[in-house]
Design an enzyme around this catalytic site. Structure first.
Site, PDB file in Angstrom:
ATOM      1  CG  LEU A 129      -1.884  -1.075   1.304  1.00 26.80           C
ATOM      2  CD1 LEU A 129      -2.520  -0.957   2.835  1.00 26.80           C
ATOM      3  CD2 LEU A 129      -2.862  -1.056   0.147  1.00 26.80           C
ATOM      4  CG  ASP A 130       0.345   4.320  -2.864  1.00 27.15           C
ATOM      5  OD1 ASP A 130       1.163   3.601  -3.522  1.00 27.15           O
ATOM      6  OD2 ASP A 130      -0.671   4.848  -3.418  1.00 27.15           O
ATOM      7  CD  GLN A 131       5.529   7.785   3.528  1.00 22.79           C
ATOM      8  OE1 GLN A 131       5.816   8.217   2.635  1.00 22.79           O
ATOM      9  NE2 GLN A 131       5.840   7.988   4.764  1.00 22.79           N
ATOM     10  CB  THR A 133      -3.134   3.869   1.033  1.00 25.49           C
ATOM     11  OG1 THR A 133      -3.021   4.744   0.045  1.00 25.49           O
ATOM     12  CG2 THR A 133      -4.168   3.061   1.136  1.00 25.49           C
TER      13      THR A 133
END
Length: 282
Positions: A129-131, A133
């Site tokens: 997951l993106d930072q 998110t």
């Protein structure tokens, strides 16, 4: 570590490992050298012998280590765990994994710390997951689980669902965004819809309109491109609330409203349906 597996149909050990599970040559070789497969009656010497349906195999897996530094000081929320997989919540603002050797403070460092405290030494994330998110990440607890889950992800056998709050009204209220995504040559970390990019498909459905005029959505990924949901929603004119990188006004705390709230798959070892949900208030 060890676990048991009951054959769902007659087959050889070789067929189970290579065809049913799709394990790589290195993993199969390590298991063979460790004499890591036995069954009800005797050690399995001939991996090419056909075994009847219902045969219970015992797998004794050689200990494996992960390349990540254990971080026992960072608590994580675990929502599912068995001898093969762990599913835990990654908080907003935390990277999924280190971006350079020796880096700590990431989700997987915290997971390894948790696993080591509980007598394990291996953990590898299946997806990221993106930072910014938050949400659920699946972690494999041994190399075979990692190998099999990677293959399941490629074949779209793992479902990932997200919740987001976006700016404005979304029209139509539900639909599919099928637009390729590529790099943005004007920005090192940003992505954009590009005819020369990789295929990317996002399904969305409106849950409700918020009092401030924003819209709450549920989304499902068919593909897993970098920043896929963020790019697609910005492309249709509804960037995620707080996602400054993709055109939204920044929030006071610097976060944006995207959460991976649900993962589901058929467990490759137990054949049970695994559904884990983590609804939080965005």
């Amino acid at each position: 570590m060890h676990w048991f597996y009951e054959l769902q149909e007659q087959m050889t050990v070789e067929e189970l490992l290579r065809e049913e599970w799709g394990l790589g040559k290195k993993i199969v070789h390590e298991l063979r050298m460790a004499k890591g497969v036995t069954h009800d009656e005797a050690p399995v010497a001939d991996w090419k012998a056909t075994l009847p349906k219902g045969t219970v195999l015992r797998f004794d897996w050689p200990d494996s280590d992960s390349p990540y530094t254990a971080d026992a000081d960072t608590a994580i929320t675990v929502l599912f765990e068995d001898e093969h997989f762990l599913i835990a919540r990654k908080p907003k603002g935390m990277n999924t994994h280190p971006n350079e050797p020796g880096e700590t403070g990431t989700f997987i460092n915290a997971v390894i710390g948790y696993l080591v405290e509980n007598g394990h030494s291996y953990g590898e994330h299946i997806h990221r997951l993106d930072q910014g998110t938050s949400g659920l990440v699946i972690v494999a607890k041994h190399p075979a689980a990692k190998n099999i889950a990677d293959r399941m992800l490629e074949k779209k056998l793992i479902s990932r669902n997200y919740e987001a709050i976006v700016n404005g009204s979304v029209r139509p209220a539900e639909g599919v965004i099928d637009e390729p995504i590529g790099n943005d040559r004007h920005h090192a970390t940003r992505r954009r819809v590009s005819p020369n990019g990789q295929a990317a498909v996002t399904h969305y459905r409106t849950i409700r309109k918020e009092n401030n005029g924003n819209t709450r959505l549920h989304l499902t990924l068919e593909t897993g491109r970098t920043h896929q949901i963020r790019v697609h929603l910005a492309h249709i004119g509804n960037p995620i609330v707080g996602d400054e990188l993709y055109g939204a006004e920044p929030e006071m705390d610097g976060t944006y409203a995207l959460h991976a709230y649900r993962v589901s798959f058929v467990h490759p070892f137990t054949h049970a349906k695994v559904v884990v949900e983590d609804p939080i208030q965005l």
